[in-house]
Design an enzyme around this catalytic site. Structure first.
Site, PDB file in Angstrom:
ATOM      1  N   GLU A 162       0.850  -1.193   0.000  1.00 13.46           N
ATOM      2  CA  GLU A 162       0.000   0.000   0.000  1.00 13.46           C
ATOM      3  C   GLU A 162       0.880   1.235   0.000  1.00 13.46           C
ATOM      4  O   GLU A 162       1.884   1.296   0.716  1.00 13.46           O
ATOM      5  CB  GLU A 162      -0.904   0.031   1.240  1.00 13.46           C
TER       6      GLU A 162
ATOM      7  N   ALA B  80     -19.930   0.389   3.988  1.00 15.68           N
ATOM      8  CA  ALA B  80     -19.166  -0.029   2.811  1.00 15.68           C
ATOM      9  C   ALA B  80     -19.966  -0.972   1.931  1.00 15.68           C
ATOM     10  O   ALA B  80     -19.828  -0.946   0.701  1.00 15.68           O
ATOM     11  CB  ALA B  80     -17.858  -0.691   3.252  1.00 15.68           C
TER      12      ALA B  80
END
Length: 283
Positions: A16, A123
């Protein structure tokens, strides 16, 4: 390339990175990407950042660079708590124009200074919306110790099942520092009917202050062994970093030995840290 296809060859090893702050030229990330490319990760995810006229534009641009210049699949983070359906459609269009096929769909952190929008409460709502409006591969986040806002882990896993049922094809875990917590979590989600691949998220301890901040945000715990290391080297940053890297390597090797679908390293844009770890674990 759809990221879920990578799990056909396990384990997946990924990184990431995050976009530069708005007052920092976006070019500052490109040296990091060039260094990470040489480590041959299976994919690189890019957190959400405001780098252009449209919030999140830098995320799409960085993803495009990762794919087109470095030949590595990318995943764009997309938090939804402060988004409307119209704004998400705009971002999906931007991702599509840049050739981004993979999205990590997130609720995002609450901002006390910014009331959340009402279009996407969870989400799972965003995942279902993306599924209706484009041929994207969708990843979701999971929490081996439970989301800090959930009443307990079992309840959180029920919500995780909603994300998978809405269309998430694989999961990336929040950071954790005690591998048995991940194994217990893996057993629990299997019992709940969740069978998609799960990458274990690892953030090496390179700074006592930064890790204490991160665990306070995500609800992760610090086991006794790591707490003792942090206390022992609290006044010796270099030794703490070295010990933290060895701790992360031990974690990762144990995870790989126990059949983890993948390892997702939170690099904090530090290619030297990523390189050292990869040299020790590359299989």
């Amino acid at each position: 390339m759809k990221a879920v296809e990578l799990f056909q060859k396990k384990p997946v090893l990924s990184f990431e990175v995050f976009p530069p702050k708005p007052n920092v030229p976006i070019d500052s990330i490109y040296q990091t990407l060039a260094a990470l490319k040489d480590l041959r990760p299976d994919f690189i995810s890019v957190t959400y950042g405001a780098g252009g006229s449209v919030p999140g534009a830098s995320t799409a641009e960085i993803c495009e660079t990762i794919q087109n210049q470095h030949g590595i699949p990318s995943i764009a983070h997309l938090p939804c708590i402060n988004e409307t359906k119209e704004s998400v459609l705009g971002k999906l269009s931007a991702f599509r124009q840049k050739g981004v096929e993979n999205i990590l769909a997130l609720r995002g952190d609450r901002n006390p200074d910014m009331p959340p929008k009402n279009d996407f409460k969870y989400a799972a709502d965003l995942i279902a919306f993306i599924r209706q409006h484009g041929d994207f591969d969708i990843a979701a986040a999971c929490y081996p110790e439970g989301h800090p806002e959930a009443s307990d882990l079992d309840t959180d896993i029920l919500h995780l099942k909603e994300k998978v049922d809405a269309g998430a094809s694989h999961l990336i875990s929040q950071l954790f520092y005690y591998d048995p917590d991940f194994y217990t979590f893996r057993e629990k989600i299997a019992a709940a009917g969740i069978s998609v691949p799960v990458e274990a998220g690892i953030m090496p301890v390179t700074s006592k202050k930064s890790i204490e901040r991160m665990v306070s945000l995500c609800g992760a715990s610090i086991p006794n062994r790591l707490a003792k290391l942090m206390a022992r080297y609290s006044d010796d940053p270099a030794s703490l970093k070295a010990a933290g890297l060895e701790y992360a390597i031990t974690q990762i090797l144990d995870l790989l030995e126990n059949g983890a679908d993948g390892i997702h390293i939170y690099t904090m844009n530090n290619p030297d840290v990523a390189r050292y770890i990869m040299e020790q674990i590359r299989i």
